[in-house]
Design a protein around this motif. Structure first.
Motif, short mmCIF file in Angstrom:
data_model
loop_
_atom_site.label_atom_id
_atom_site.label_comp_id
_atom_site.label_asym_id
_atom_site.label_seq_id
_atom_site.Cartn_x
_atom_site.Cartn_y
_atom_site.Cartn_z
N ARG A 103 -2.08 6.18 -7.79
CA ARG A 103 -1.74 7.06 -6.58
C ARG A 103 -1.50 5.93 -5.37
O ARG A 103 -2.03 4.77 -5.47
CB ARG A 103 -2.64 8.01 -6.14
CG ARG A 103 -3.76 7.54 -5.57
CD ARG A 103 -4.86 8.50 -5.57
NE ARG A 103 -5.96 8.06 -4.97
CZ ARG A 103 -6.98 7.06 -5.31
NH1 ARG A 103 -6.48 6.12 -6.33
NH2 ARG A 103 -8.08 6.79 -4.62
N GLN A 104 -0.62 6.44 -4.57
CA GLN A 104 -0.44 5.53 -3.16
C GLN A 104 -1.59 5.78 -2.28
O GLN A 104 -2.09 6.82 -2.17
CB GLN A 104 0.70 6.13 -2.65
CG GLN A 104 1.16 5.29 -1.14
CD GLN A 104 2.27 5.73 -0.31
OE1 GLN A 104 2.96 6.35 -1.00
NE2 GLN A 104 2.44 5.43 0.83
N PRO A 105 -2.39 4.63 -2.03
CA PRO A 105 -3.51 4.90 -1.11
C PRO A 105 -3.37 5.33 0.20
O PRO A 105 -2.31 5.32 0.83
CB PRO A 105 -3.99 3.39 -1.08
CG PRO A 105 -3.18 2.55 -2.11
CD PRO A 105 -1.96 3.17 -2.11
N SER A 106 -4.51 6.10 0.36
CA SER A 106 -4.41 6.82 1.98
C SER A 106 -5.08 5.60 2.95
O SER A 106 -5.93 5.11 2.56
CB SER A 106 -5.04 8.18 2.06
OG SER A 106 -5.48 8.66 3.35
N GLN A 107 -4.50 5.64 4.15
CA GLN A 107 -5.14 4.76 4.87
C GLN A 107 -6.46 5.28 5.44
O GLN A 107 -7.16 4.48 6.02
CB GLN A 107 -4.15 4.52 6.27
CG GLN A 107 -3.14 3.70 6.02
CD GLN A 107 -2.00 3.66 6.96
OE1 GLN A 107 -1.64 2.41 7.22
NE2 GLN A 107 -1.82 4.42 8.12
N GLY A 108 -6.86 6.62 5.27
CA GLY A 108 -8.07 6.85 5.58
C GLY A 108 -9.28 6.28 4.93
O GLY A 108 -9.95 5.54 5.68
N PRO A 109 -9.29 6.14 3.58
CA PRO A 109 -10.49 5.26 2.82
C PRO A 109 -10.02 4.15 3.01
O PRO A 109 -11.05 3.12 3.04
CB PRO A 109 -10.10 5.79 1.44
CG PRO A 109 -9.31 6.93 1.52
CD PRO A 109 -8.82 7.25 2.68
N GLY A 116 -9.64 -0.03 0.04
CA GLY A 116 -8.15 0.17 -0.70
C GLY A 116 -8.22 1.11 -1.92
O GLY A 116 -9.51 1.05 -2.49
N ALA A 117 -7.30 1.06 -2.62
CA ALA A 117 -7.31 1.54 -4.01
C ALA A 117 -6.36 0.80 -4.76
O ALA A 117 -5.72 1.28 -5.77
CB ALA A 117 -6.80 3.03 -3.61
N GLU A 130 0.24 -4.79 0.95
CA GLU A 130 1.48 -3.98 1.05
C GLU A 130 1.30 -2.66 0.22
O GLU A 130 1.77 -1.55 0.66
CB GLU A 130 2.83 -4.73 0.40
CG GLU A 130 3.26 -5.79 1.48
CD GLU A 130 4.52 -6.20 0.82
OE1 GLU A 130 5.34 -5.34 0.50
OE2 GLU A 130 5.22 -7.34 0.95
N PHE A 131 0.16 -2.72 -0.58
CA PHE A 131 0.33 -1.69 -1.72
C PHE A 131 -0.92 -0.76 -0.63
O PHE A 131 -0.58 0.64 -0.66
CB PHE A 131 -0.63 -2.10 -2.81
CG PHE A 131 -1.00 -0.70 -3.73
CD1 PHE A 131 0.10 -0.09 -4.42
CD2 PHE A 131 -2.24 -0.41 -3.85
CE1 PHE A 131 -0.23 0.96 -5.21
CE2 PHE A 131 -2.64 0.75 -4.70
CZ PHE A 131 -1.54 1.38 -5.28
N ASN A 132 -1.85 -1.25 0.05
CA ASN A 132 -2.86 -0.48 0.75
C ASN A 132 -2.23 0.02 2.23
O ASN A 132 -2.72 0.90 2.63
CB ASN A 132 -4.00 -0.97 0.90
CG ASN A 132 -5.19 -1.20 -0.19
OD1 ASN A 132 -5.00 -0.28 -1.13
ND2 ASN A 132 -5.73 -2.28 -0.52
N LEU A 133 -1.25 -0.58 2.59
CA LEU A 133 -0.92 -0.21 3.75
C LEU A 133 0.70 0.11 3.71
O LEU A 133 1.59 -0.66 3.70
CB LEU A 133 -0.97 -1.31 5.05
CG LEU A 133 -2.14 -1.97 5.23
CD1 LEU A 133 -2.36 -3.23 5.95
CD2 LEU A 133 -3.21 -0.87 5.59
N VAL A 227 -2.98 13.68 9.98
CA VAL A 227 -2.69 12.20 10.37
C VAL A 227 -3.47 11.20 9.14
O VAL A 227 -4.28 11.79 8.41
CB VAL A 227 -3.55 11.87 11.60
CG1 VAL A 227 -5.03 12.21 11.62
CG2 VAL A 227 -3.16 10.47 12.33
N ASP A 228 -2.83 10.14 8.62
CA ASP A 228 -3.21 9.33 7.65
C ASP A 228 -4.22 8.48 7.94
O ASP A 228 -4.34 7.31 7.59
CB ASP A 228 -2.13 8.73 7.13
CG ASP A 228 -2.54 8.22 5.48
OD1 ASP A 228 -3.03 8.90 4.86
OD2 ASP A 228 -2.04 7.11 5.13
#
Length: 279
Positions: A103-109, A116-117, A130-133, A227-228
């Motif tokens: 999945r595309q990571p959320s900026q929350g975690p 990151g994820a 780029e993947f995490n943001l 909000v992300d």
């Protein structure tokens, strides 16, 4: 991509930045995806157009291997790292054509304790930053769509509190060149109300009132803004307090994180644009 393994293992970001990733078009070509089936987002990211499904509809299906429900180790080895490592093993050591779907990571975690994820160590997605943001910006688009619905709900309640039935009807169904026409979505609403008329000028005052007013009970609204990022102070807020909203009624609501929104759930379940609109 092969990279010399160091001991001790460097940080995730050091490993990610240790070499230049391949251009995404090279990866697509190696996977058998045509150039015209790619929607590029810079040098290292792209979306694959759904037309590829039509081209490959007669091809033999592959196999799914699902990795889920893993509690991460103290070193952070969880679902993403395990998934990427498994795909590396299948691709590099068993010589299978492998696609890693995460999945595309959320900026929350990402900006919280979890991080990151993108995986970790030598089993990670690059470029990690780029993947995490933001990635392709889909989460932000979902947030904008969700908040547009939230704004529409509150604006509708405000107008219903401050305008007559006739004024609401004129706004919903304005005359063009002296003629009013119902939009297709309006005809569906009329059908739900048991009104069979299709000419706006034929509605009675009672029918105009039923059509124009949703009469939403503020206490029943569960749709929140999103909000992300993790911002705990937005979990419960009061809206409608500006001087311009003095004719309305303030109410208590809050923010969820974008990836927990209703719009995200709809996007995950939808099968087409028409199905998405219906949902």
């Amino acid at each position: 991509m092969s990279l010399p393994v160091k001991d001790p293992v460097p940080s995730d970001i050091e490993i990610s930045q240790a070499f230049e990733p391949l251009h995404i078009s090279e990866i697509a070509e190696a996977a058998g995806i045509l150039k015209e089936e790619l929607d590029l987002y810079g040098s290292y990211k792209a979306k694959v157009k759904l037309s590829v499904l039509d081209r490959l509809k007669n091809s033999t299906n592959g196999n799914y291997v699902v990795v889920t429900g893993i509690n991460p180790t103290p070193l952070g080895e969880g679902k993403s790292t395990t998934t990427i490592g498994l795909c590396q093993a299948l691709g590099a050591h068993v010589n299978k054509k492998v696609f890693t779907c995460i999945r595309q990571p959320s900026q929350g975690p990402t900006f919280g304790i979890k991080g990151g994820a993108a995986g970790g160590g030598y089993s990670q997605v690059i470029p990690m930053e780029e993947f995490n943001l933001h990635l392709t910006g889909d989460i932000h688009a979902i947030g904008a769509a969700n908040n547009l619905v939230a704004a529409a709900i509150d604006t509708r309640m405000y107008h219903e509190q401050t305008q007559t039935d006739a004024a609401l009807f004129r706004r919903l169904c304005p005359a063009s060149n002296g003629k009013r026409e119902f939009a297709p979505v309006m005809l569906k609403r009329l059908e739900k109300l048991g009104i069979s008329k299709t000419n706006p000028d034929e509605l009675t005052e009672d029918e105009i009132s039923r059509f124009a007013r949703l009469d939403i009970d503020p206490e029943t609204i569960t749709w929140k803004r999103v909000v992300d990022v993790c911002d705990r102070h937005l979990r419960q807020i009061t809206i409608g307090q500006a001087a311009s909203e003095k004719k309305g009624t303030p109410r208590v609501t809050g923010f969820d994180i974008t990836v927990a929104s209703e719009i995200m759930a709809v996007l995950a379940l939808t099968t087409s644009l028409a199905d998405m609109r219906e949902r």
